[in-house]
Design a protein around this motif. Structure first.
Motif, mmCIF file in Angstrom:
data_model
loop_
_atom_site.group_PDB
_atom_site.id
_atom_site.type_symbol
_atom_site.label_atom_id
_atom_site.label_comp_id
_atom_site.label_asym_id
_atom_site.label_seq_id
_atom_site.Cartn_x
_atom_site.Cartn_y
_atom_site.Cartn_z
ATOM 1 N N ASP A 1 5.773 -2.709 -7.882
ATOM 2 C CA ASP A 1 4.558 -2.239 -8.559
ATOM 3 C C ASP A 1 4.839 -2.252 -10.059
ATOM 4 O O ASP A 1 5.135 -1.208 -10.662
ATOM 5 C CB ASP A 1 4.232 -0.826 -8.063
ATOM 6 N N ASN B 1 -1.763 -3.071 -11.620
ATOM 7 C CA ASN B 1 -3.013 -2.327 -11.821
ATOM 8 C C ASN B 1 -3.297 -2.332 -13.320
ATOM 9 O O ASN B 1 -2.455 -2.793 -14.115
ATOM 10 C CB ASN B 1 -2.939 -0.915 -11.201
ATOM 11 N N ILE C 1 -0.566 -0.639 -15.503
ATOM 12 C CA ILE C 1 0.684 -1.406 -15.511
ATOM 13 C C ILE C 1 0.573 -2.604 -16.463
ATOM 14 O O ILE C 1 1.487 -2.887 -17.241
ATOM 15 C CB ILE C 1 1.005 -1.867 -14.061
ATOM 16 N N LYS D 1 -7.418 -6.376 -5.684
ATOM 17 C CA LYS D 1 -7.406 -4.922 -5.450
ATOM 18 C C LYS D 1 -8.750 -4.345 -5.917
ATOM 19 O O LYS D 1 -9.133 -4.508 -7.080
ATOM 20 C CB LYS D 1 -6.288 -4.270 -6.254
ATOM 21 N N THR E 1 -7.783 -0.007 -2.989
ATOM 22 C CA THR E 1 -6.772 0.802 -3.674
ATOM 23 C C THR E 1 -7.340 2.169 -4.060
ATOM 24 O O THR E 1 -8.535 2.424 -3.899
ATOM 25 C CB THR E 1 -6.226 0.040 -4.909
ATOM 26 N N ALA F 1 -4.310 0.885 0.223
ATOM 27 C CA ALA F 1 -3.195 1.488 -0.510
ATOM 28 C C ALA F 1 -3.423 2.991 -0.718
ATOM 29 O O ALA F 1 -4.075 3.404 -1.687
ATOM 30 C CB ALA F 1 -3.010 0.789 -1.853
ATOM 31 N N TYR G 1 -2.325 6.556 -1.977
ATOM 32 C CA TYR G 1 -1.497 6.935 -3.137
ATOM 33 C C TYR G 1 -0.675 8.184 -2.819
ATOM 34 O O TYR G 1 -1.094 9.312 -3.104
ATOM 35 C CB TYR G 1 -2.404 7.195 -4.335
ATOM 36 N N ARG H 1 0.297 10.729 -5.728
ATOM 37 C CA ARG H 1 -0.901 11.330 -6.336
ATOM 38 C C ARG H 1 -1.585 12.285 -5.359
ATOM 39 O O ARG H 1 -2.182 13.277 -5.766
ATOM 40 C CB ARG H 1 -1.878 10.244 -6.798
ATOM 41 N N ALA I 1 1.457 3.350 -1.549
ATOM 42 C CA ALA I 1 1.723 3.176 -2.992
ATOM 43 C C ALA I 1 1.881 4.538 -3.647
ATOM 44 O O ALA I 1 1.641 5.572 -3.016
ATOM 45 C CB ALA I 1 0.566 2.415 -3.628
ATOM 46 N N SER I 2 2.254 4.512 -4.933
ATOM 47 C CA SER I 2 2.427 5.729 -5.735
ATOM 48 C C SER I 2 3.576 6.575 -5.184
ATOM 49 O O SER I 2 3.374 7.488 -4.385
ATOM 50 C CB SER I 2 1.120 6.532 -5.758
ATOM 51 N N THR J 1 4.623 -0.403 -1.988
ATOM 52 C CA THR J 1 4.821 -0.965 -3.319
ATOM 53 C C THR J 1 5.303 0.162 -4.219
ATOM 54 O O THR J 1 4.738 1.253 -4.219
ATOM 55 C CB THR J 1 3.552 -1.651 -3.861
HETATM 56 C C1 E4P Z 1 -1.040 0.933 -6.406
HETATM 57 O O1 E4P Z 1 -2.000 0.279 -6.070
HETATM 58 C C2 E4P Z 1 -0.952 1.575 -7.723
HETATM 59 O O2 E4P Z 1 -0.787 0.520 -8.638
HETATM 60 C C3 E4P Z 1 0.222 2.477 -7.926
HETATM 61 O O3 E4P Z 1 1.048 2.514 -6.810
HETATM 62 C C4 E4P Z 1 -0.072 3.813 -8.467
HETATM 63 O O4 E4P Z 1 1.160 4.443 -8.678
HETATM 64 P P1 E4P Z 1 1.344 5.682 -9.643
HETATM 65 O O5 E4P Z 1 0.694 6.865 -9.008
HETATM 66 O O6 E4P Z 1 2.841 5.860 -9.747
HETATM 67 O O7 E4P Z 1 0.731 5.310 -10.953
#
Ligand code: E4P
Length: 221
Positions: A6, A28, A31, A86, A110, A130, A132, A135, A166-167, A186
């Protein structure tokens, strides 16, 4: 469970794909905004490094369905038809997911925070969802439980959509995702490095090398 990076950082992507078994890259807007190059140039460079066979995910920015679909088409025309789009799990996103599915464009839903959002996205034709994890944990939820429920729902309802958790903030969150059956995760370059290492491995190897050197005077066979 398969691992994706990621990140949009070229050096990190080169390094990790050189050393470890990596299935692809997810990006994203946040990023991409961290990198110096124009985002399209950055995306093209990433594709060049990982090759056309690896999974590559690029997120749309717009917040209405028609524009999301237009952005998806533009991303595909600029990069290639293998890119996964996404789409955030907002109201307009679900509409866009249906349209993209109809057009034969591969998608990932996402910013998923509940298992029901994942189920709805799957019903709209998303190839991946995805959730999170970190989060969700940060807002007093249970990220792993959400991942586990999504895996169970997709099995129960025999959906082909797969889970790309993710996250992540730490290895333990990733480990628990692998135990509950997430097909992909990821994670940031730091977390991926930590997944592959343990200080005791280094200590063990140092002792082996020292013992060998003392006995045979070399550090090779
Ligand atoms: C996935 O789709 C996101 O890009 C990502 O995993 C968010 O991660 P973060 O909460 O560390 O920013």
């Amino acid at each position: 469970m398969k691992i994706l990076i990621d990140s949009a950082n070229i050096e990190n992507i080169k390094h990790l794909t050189d050393y470890y078994q990596i299935e692809g890259v997810t990006t994203n807007p946040t990023i991409l905004a961290k990198e110096q190059l124009d985002y399209l140039e950055q995306l093209k460079q990433i594709r060049k490094i990982i090759g056309k066979d690896k999974m590559f995910f690029v997120q749309t920015i717009s917040e209405n369905a028609a524009d999301i679909v237009d952005e998806a088409k533009r991303i595909i025309s600029e990069i290639d038809e293998n890119v996964y789009i996404k789409v955030p799990a907002i109201k307009e996103g679900y509409k866009a997911l249906k349209e993209l599915h109809h057009l034969g464009i591969n998608t990932l839903a996402t910013a998923i925070f509940t298992a029901q959002q994942a189920l709805m996205a799957a019903r709209c034709g998303a190839n991946y969802v995805a959730p999170y994890v970190n989060r969700i944990d940060n807002v007093s939820g249970d990220g792993i439980k959400v991942v586990s429920e999504i895996v169970e729902l997709f099995n129960t309802h025999q959906l082909k959509t797969e889970v790309m958790a993710a996250s992540f903030k730490n290895v333990n969150q990733v480990h628990k995702c692998s135990l509950v059956g997430a097909q992909f995760i990821t994670a940031s370059p730091d977390v991926i490095e930590e997944l592959h290492s343990h200080p005791s491995s280094e200590i063990s190897v140092n002792q082996f090398t020292k013992d060998w050197q003392e006995r045979f005077g070399t550090v090779t066979i």
